[in-house]
Design an enzyme around this catalytic site. Sequence first.
Site, PDB file in Angstrom:
ATOM      1  N   ASP A  12      16.860 -19.231   3.767  1.00  0.00           N
ATOM      2  CA  ASP A  12      16.711 -17.885   3.205  1.00  0.00           C
ATOM      3  C   ASP A  12      16.949 -17.864   1.703  1.00  0.00           C
ATOM      4  OD1 ASP A  12      16.145 -15.200   3.358  1.00  0.00           O
ATOM      5  OD2 ASP A  12      18.156 -14.596   3.995  1.00  0.00           O
ATOM      6  N   GLY A  15      12.566 -15.758  -2.016  1.00  0.00           N
ATOM      7  CA  GLY A  15      12.003 -14.664  -2.801  1.00  0.00           C
ATOM      8  C   GLY A  15      12.936 -14.233  -3.922  1.00  0.00           C
ATOM      9  N   ARG A  16      14.209 -14.032  -3.577  1.00  0.00           N
ATOM     10  CA  ARG A  16      15.176 -13.596  -4.598  1.00  0.00           C
ATOM     11  C   ARG A  16      15.374 -14.671  -5.658  1.00  0.00           C
ATOM     12  NH1 ARG A  16      19.672 -12.572  -0.617  1.00  0.00           N
ATOM     13  NH2 ARG A  16      18.107 -13.427   0.805  1.00  0.00           N
ATOM     14  N   SER A  57       9.675 -15.903  10.929  1.00  0.00           N
ATOM     15  CA  SER A  57      10.108 -15.129  12.096  1.00  0.00           C
ATOM     16  C   SER A  57       8.989 -14.220  12.605  1.00  0.00           C
ATOM     17  CB  SER A  57      11.333 -14.272  11.737  1.00  0.00           C
ATOM     18  OG  SER A  57      10.932 -13.166  10.947  1.00  0.00           O
ATOM     19  N   ASN A  60       8.500 -11.570  10.173  1.00  0.00           N
ATOM     20  CA  ASN A  60       7.972 -11.888   8.847  1.00  0.00           C
ATOM     21  C   ASN A  60       6.481 -11.529   8.695  1.00  0.00           C
ATOM     22  OD1 ASN A  60      10.089 -14.832   8.429  1.00  0.00           O
ATOM     23  ND2 ASN A  60      10.408 -12.766   7.644  1.00  0.00           N
ATOM     24  N   ILE A 183      22.116 -12.991  11.705  1.00  0.00           N
ATOM     25  CA  ILE A 183      21.402 -13.986  12.508  1.00  0.00           C
ATOM     26  C   ILE A 183      19.886 -13.766  12.444  1.00  0.00           C
ATOM     27  CG2 ILE A 183      21.186 -14.928  14.880  1.00  0.00           C
ATOM     28  CD1 ILE A 183      23.920 -15.497  13.602  1.00  0.00           C
TER      29      ILE A 183
HETATM   30  C1  IPE Z   1      15.092 -14.859   8.431  1.00  0.00           C
HETATM   31  O1  IPE Z   1      15.029 -14.490   7.099  1.00  0.00           O
HETATM   32  C2  IPE Z   1      13.813 -15.505   8.849  1.00  0.00           C
HETATM   33  C3  IPE Z   1      13.585 -16.836   8.285  1.00  0.00           C
HETATM   34  C4  IPE Z   1      14.373 -17.480   7.475  1.00  0.00           C
HETATM   35  C5  IPE Z   1      12.359 -17.474   8.690  1.00  0.00           C
HETATM   36  P1  IPE Z   1      14.569 -13.023   6.647  1.00  0.00           P
HETATM   37  O2  IPE Z   1      14.650 -13.014   5.178  1.00  0.00           O
HETATM   38  O3  IPE Z   1      13.274 -12.697   7.267  1.00  0.00           O
HETATM   39  O4  IPE Z   1      15.700 -12.110   7.326  1.00  0.00           O
HETATM   40  P2  IPE Z   1      16.243 -10.681   6.891  1.00  0.00           P
HETATM   41  O5  IPE Z   1      15.063  -9.771   6.807  1.00  0.00           O
HETATM   42  O6  IPE Z   1      16.938 -10.830   5.593  1.00  0.00           O
HETATM   43  O7  IPE Z   1      17.202 -10.326   7.987  1.00  0.00           O
HETATM   44  C1  IPE Z   2      13.078 -17.349   3.279  1.00  0.00           C
HETATM   45  O1  IPE Z   2      13.133 -16.700   2.068  1.00  0.00           O
HETATM   46  C2  IPE Z   2      11.668 -17.687   3.737  1.00  0.00           C
HETATM   47  C3  IPE Z   2      11.157 -16.839   4.834  1.00  0.00           C
HETATM   48  C4  IPE Z   2      11.818 -15.914   5.454  1.00  0.00           C
HETATM   49  C5  IPE Z   2       9.781 -17.049   5.239  1.00  0.00           C
HETATM   50  P1  IPE Z   2      12.803 -15.154   1.910  1.00  0.00           P
HETATM   51  O2  IPE Z   2      11.351 -15.005   1.712  1.00  0.00           O
HETATM   52  O3  IPE Z   2      13.375 -14.376   3.021  1.00  0.00           O
HETATM   53  O4  IPE Z   2      13.542 -14.810   0.548  1.00  0.00           O
HETATM   54  P2  IPE Z   2      14.450 -13.538   0.256  1.00  0.00           P
HETATM   55  O5  IPE Z   2      15.476 -13.491   1.358  1.00  0.00           O
HETATM   56  O6  IPE Z   2      13.542 -12.368   0.288  1.00  0.00           O
HETATM   57  O7  IPE Z   2      15.056 -13.802  -1.058  1.00  0.00           O
HETATM   58 MG    MG Z   3      15.122 -13.442   3.356  1.00  0.00          MG
END
Ligand code: IPE
Ligand code: IPE
Ligand code: MG
Length: 228
Positions: A12, A15-16, A57, A60, A183
Amino acid sequence: MPVPKHVAIILDGNGRWAKAKGMPRTYGHIQGAKRVEPITKAANELGIKYLSLYAFSTENWNRPKDEVSTLMKLLAKYMKICQKLCLQEGMRARIIGDKSGLPADLLKEATELENATAENTGMCLCICINYGSRDEMLRAMRKMYADVKDPDEITEETFSRYLDTADIPDPDLLIRTSGEQRISNFLLWQLAYTELYFTPVDWPDFTEEELKKAVDSYRHRNRRYGKV
Ligand code: IPE
Ligand code: IPE
Ligand code: MG
């Protein structure tokens, strides 16, 4: 405590991480994907037997179209990279999640990865794509309902066999990067007694050293399983 047999990671913060650098979220995914190979190798070297990576997920899909399509393309590309890595290291790969919902090209690469590495006996790399634990349990229940005549036959072991993770031991250690402490629909059944480790480090910055720190933390835990 020994090294954990099964480590699961919620990748995780891509993006941030990118946004903090003034870059688009997709840049974070590209950089994050580059961590998969070194972390997989490091896990293997540490003696971990199963490494599960939560990559996409069931929720997603609700992200912007261009982000989802970048992720699907990246995943297809990494199926090939993982195949090469698994063949080099004698590892096998399993795709966990609802495969029926994957784009055709990704499904093809994923199936090839599983087939090409099926006979290997080294570490098992479980890549969770289009995975949601509630969805997994519902699919398992539907299959079980069709098979099982007597409800009294259903035990924890029976149910476990219908999950995507059949034959994979429950995780000993769950790592989530990026500071979030939840989770997010990952392995809800399997995590019943898993040790949890949360780190503020974003996935694109998650190094082999960070993995070692998490494993060291695990080795100092006292797992009681409800006993004294
Ligand atoms: C969990 O991360 C899913 C994956 C890492 C694939 P998300 O970024 O989708 O989860 P939330 O939305 O912060 O709970
Ligand atoms: C994890 O990083 C990758 C996936 C969930 C596909 P994120 O895309 O959730 O990044 P943040 O949490 O928005 O920073
Ligand atoms: Mg995330």
